[in-house]
Design a protein around this motif. Structure first.
Motif, mmCIF file in Angstrom:
data_model
loop_
_atom_site.group_PDB
_atom_site.id
_atom_site.type_symbol
_atom_site.label_atom_id
_atom_site.label_comp_id
_atom_site.label_asym_id
_atom_site.label_seq_id
_atom_site.Cartn_x
_atom_site.Cartn_y
_atom_site.Cartn_z
ATOM 1 N N SER A 1 10.525 5.135 0.688
ATOM 2 C CA SER A 1 8.901 4.660 0.800
ATOM 3 C C SER A 1 8.151 5.760 1.196
ATOM 4 O O SER A 1 8.805 6.752 1.685
ATOM 5 C CB SER A 1 8.851 3.610 2.075
ATOM 6 N N GLU A 2 6.889 5.878 0.748
ATOM 7 C CA GLU A 2 6.152 7.158 1.007
ATOM 8 C C GLU A 2 4.703 6.519 1.363
ATOM 9 O O GLU A 2 4.093 5.634 0.800
ATOM 10 C CB GLU A 2 5.921 7.887 -0.321
ATOM 11 N N GLU A 3 4.177 6.849 2.599
ATOM 12 C CA GLU A 3 2.949 6.368 2.968
ATOM 13 C C GLU A 3 1.935 7.393 2.297
ATOM 14 O O GLU A 3 1.907 8.508 1.873
ATOM 15 C CB GLU A 3 2.637 6.598 4.427
ATOM 16 N N ILE A 4 0.628 6.624 1.502
ATOM 17 C CA ILE A 4 -0.044 7.358 0.754
ATOM 18 C C ILE A 4 -0.860 8.379 1.754
ATOM 19 O O ILE A 4 -1.319 9.373 1.273
ATOM 20 C CB ILE A 4 -0.861 6.258 0.226
ATOM 21 N N LEU A 5 -1.298 7.812 2.888
ATOM 22 C CA LEU A 5 -2.223 8.913 3.653
ATOM 23 C C LEU A 5 -1.449 9.978 3.995
ATOM 24 O O LEU A 5 -2.106 10.942 4.184
ATOM 25 C CB LEU A 5 -3.064 7.897 4.636
ATOM 26 N N THR A 6 -0.293 9.812 4.671
ATOM 27 C CA THR A 6 0.443 11.034 5.212
ATOM 28 C C THR A 6 1.418 11.503 4.434
ATOM 29 O O THR A 6 1.935 12.684 4.719
ATOM 30 C CB THR A 6 0.962 10.520 6.622
ATOM 31 N N GLY A 7 1.806 11.044 3.487
ATOM 32 C CA GLY A 7 3.056 11.565 2.727
ATOM 33 C C GLY A 7 4.433 11.369 3.106
ATOM 34 O O GLY A 7 5.484 11.900 2.735
ATOM 35 N N ARG A 8 4.313 10.725 4.428
ATOM 36 C CA ARG A 8 5.761 10.521 4.994
ATOM 37 C C ARG A 8 6.592 9.720 4.193
ATOM 38 O O ARG A 8 6.417 8.748 3.927
ATOM 39 C CB ARG A 8 5.570 9.883 6.439
ATOM 40 N N ARG A 9 7.899 10.173 4.100
ATOM 41 C CA ARG A 9 8.930 9.794 2.903
ATOM 42 C C ARG A 9 10.166 9.326 3.837
ATOM 43 O O ARG A 9 10.748 9.961 4.632
ATOM 44 C CB ARG A 9 9.399 10.643 2.149
ATOM 45 N N GLN A 10 10.797 8.120 3.732
ATOM 46 C CA GLN A 10 11.814 7.701 4.322
ATOM 47 C C GLN A 10 12.703 7.112 3.438
ATOM 48 O O GLN A 10 12.372 6.379 2.360
ATOM 49 C CB GLN A 10 11.468 6.519 5.447
ATOM 50 N N LEU A 11 14.109 7.396 3.567
ATOM 51 C CA LEU A 11 15.125 6.744 2.731
ATOM 52 C C LEU A 11 15.232 5.293 3.304
ATOM 53 O O LEU A 11 15.484 4.860 4.313
ATOM 54 C CB LEU A 11 16.383 7.524 2.659
ATOM 55 N N THR A 12 15.104 4.409 2.495
ATOM 56 C CA THR A 12 15.188 2.911 2.575
ATOM 57 C C THR A 12 16.578 2.291 2.333
ATOM 58 O O THR A 12 16.999 1.262 2.815
ATOM 59 C CB THR A 12 13.894 2.007 2.324
ATOM 60 N N SER A 13 17.143 2.790 0.933
ATOM 61 C CA SER A 13 18.259 1.954 0.524
ATOM 62 C C SER A 13 19.126 3.078 -0.236
ATOM 63 O O SER A 13 18.388 4.130 -1.042
ATOM 64 C CB SER A 13 18.147 1.019 -0.381
ATOM 65 N N THR A 14 20.324 2.945 -0.263
ATOM 66 C CA THR A 14 21.111 3.553 -1.434
ATOM 67 C C THR A 14 22.180 2.716 -1.879
ATOM 68 O O THR A 14 22.491 1.988 -1.365
ATOM 69 C CB THR A 14 22.031 4.878 -0.874
ATOM 70 N N GLY B 1 0.649 -1.362 -0.003
ATOM 71 C CA GLY B 1 0.031 0.043 0.252
ATOM 72 C C GLY B 1 0.726 1.375 0.181
ATOM 73 O O GLY B 1 0.476 2.317 -0.390
ATOM 74 N N ASP B 2 2.206 1.125 0.394
ATOM 75 C CA ASP B 2 3.083 2.403 0.538
ATOM 76 C C ASP B 2 3.577 2.419 -1.097
ATOM 77 O O ASP B 2 3.292 1.699 -1.908
ATOM 78 C CB ASP B 2 4.223 2.182 1.057
ATOM 79 N N LEU B 3 3.969 3.600 -1.392
ATOM 80 C CA LEU B 3 4.682 3.925 -2.651
ATOM 81 C C LEU B 3 6.256 3.688 -2.505
ATOM 82 O O LEU B 3 6.694 3.791 -1.306
ATOM 83 C CB LEU B 3 4.550 5.474 -3.202
ATOM 84 N N ILE B 4 6.722 2.995 -3.377
ATOM 85 C CA ILE B 4 8.238 3.041 -3.446
ATOM 86 C C ILE B 4 8.698 3.559 -4.668
ATOM 87 O O ILE B 4 8.227 3.826 -5.697
ATOM 88 C CB ILE B 4 8.660 1.521 -3.663
ATOM 89 N N ILE B 5 9.585 4.622 -4.401
ATOM 90 C CA ILE B 5 10.037 5.495 -5.141
ATOM 91 C C ILE B 5 11.595 5.272 -5.511
ATOM 92 O O ILE B 5 12.444 5.159 -4.301
ATOM 93 C CB ILE B 5 9.800 7.219 -4.632
ATOM 94 N N LEU B 6 12.103 5.344 -6.625
ATOM 95 C CA LEU B 6 13.484 5.054 -6.967
ATOM 96 C C LEU B 6 13.962 6.385 -7.625
ATOM 97 O O LEU B 6 13.490 6.518 -8.775
ATOM 98 C CB LEU B 6 13.872 3.804 -7.675
ATOM 99 N N LYS B 7 15.274 7.052 -7.232
ATOM 100 C CA LYS B 7 15.887 7.947 -8.080
ATOM 101 C C LYS B 7 16.953 7.667 -8.464
ATOM 102 O O LYS B 7 17.965 7.211 -7.506
ATOM 103 C CB LYS B 7 15.797 9.334 -7.050
#
Ligand SMILES: CC(C)(COP(=O)(O)OP(=O)(O)OC[C@H]1O[C@@H](n2cnc3c(N)ncnc32)[C@H](O)[C@@H]1OP(=O)(O)O)[C@@H](O)C(=O)NCCC(=O)NCCS
Length: 163
Positions: free
Chosen positions: A97-110, A72-78
């Motif tokens: 990762s980005e929570e859809i309802l809150t927009g909270r974004r966390q770096l999960t990997s580099t 249910g979260d978004l995964i964003i890769l830059k």
């Protein structure tokens, strides 16, 4: 082959997708292997945009998973090319990762990946240089050169273990 120097911003890529149950383990978190697959794709796209050639993945540096990403979260890769060598280039991929309802974004990997440009017969081909215009871009490339030395030395060690 077009060897006109290019900026990293010309090939920088952002991929976004929603994590679906099919991507997840029984706890409802995305599988590490799925994240690795997406990292490979995001890195390859930036490198294809830079080189406009066929590519193979030569190396993926060590990978940490700092936080889990749930269904249910978004995964964003830059992805962004950091440095170009002769037939190879390094790309950095940051995963969020980005929570859809809150927009909270966390770096999960580099991750840092190296791709090698090839032609249709598998022969290696030269890659267009990277235009580095700022001190920060030059530093990023210098750091990539240092990682390359370590990577190639690790490769020699692995190759010497061949049976
Ligand atoms: C990657 C590969 C093309 C390198 O071939 P090789 O004959 O060992 O290559 P060379 O020693 O001539 O090196 C070619 C370039 O790749 C770079 N390279 C090769 N192996 C590397 C590694 N493990 N890590 C980083 N760079 C590497 C070299 O530094 C060189 O770069 P440069 O031309 O920019 O200086 C070859 O090992 C290969 O095809 N591997 C399998 C790739 C694959 O199947 N990937 C997964 C699916 S796409």
């Amino acid at each position: 082959m077009d060897l006109t120097p290019k900026r990293a911003s010309e090939s920088a890529t952002e991929m976004v997708q929603v994590v679906l149950p099919n991507d997840a383990n029984p706890l409802g978190y995305i599988l590490g292997g799925t994240v690795m697959h997406l990292i490979d794709i995001a890195g390859a796209i930036a490198c294809h945009r830079h080189t406009r050639t066929l590519l193979v993945t030569a190396a993926v540096d060590d990978l940490q998973f700092l936080h889990s990403i749930k269904v249910g979260d978004l995964i964003i890769l830059k992805s962004r090319v950091t440095c170009v060598f002769t037939t190879s280039l390094e790309v950095r991929v940051d995963v969020f990762s980005e929570e859809i309802l809150t927009g909270r974004r966390q770096l999960t990997s580099t991750a840092f990946l190296t791709f090698v440009a090839i032609d249709r017969d598998g022969g290696k081909v030269r890659v267009a240089p990277l235009l580095t215009e700022t001190d920060e871009e030059r530093l990023v490339c210098e750091e990539a050169r240092r990682r390359r030395e370590l990577r190639l030395s690790r490769k020699s060690q692995v190759a010497s273990h061949k049976t």
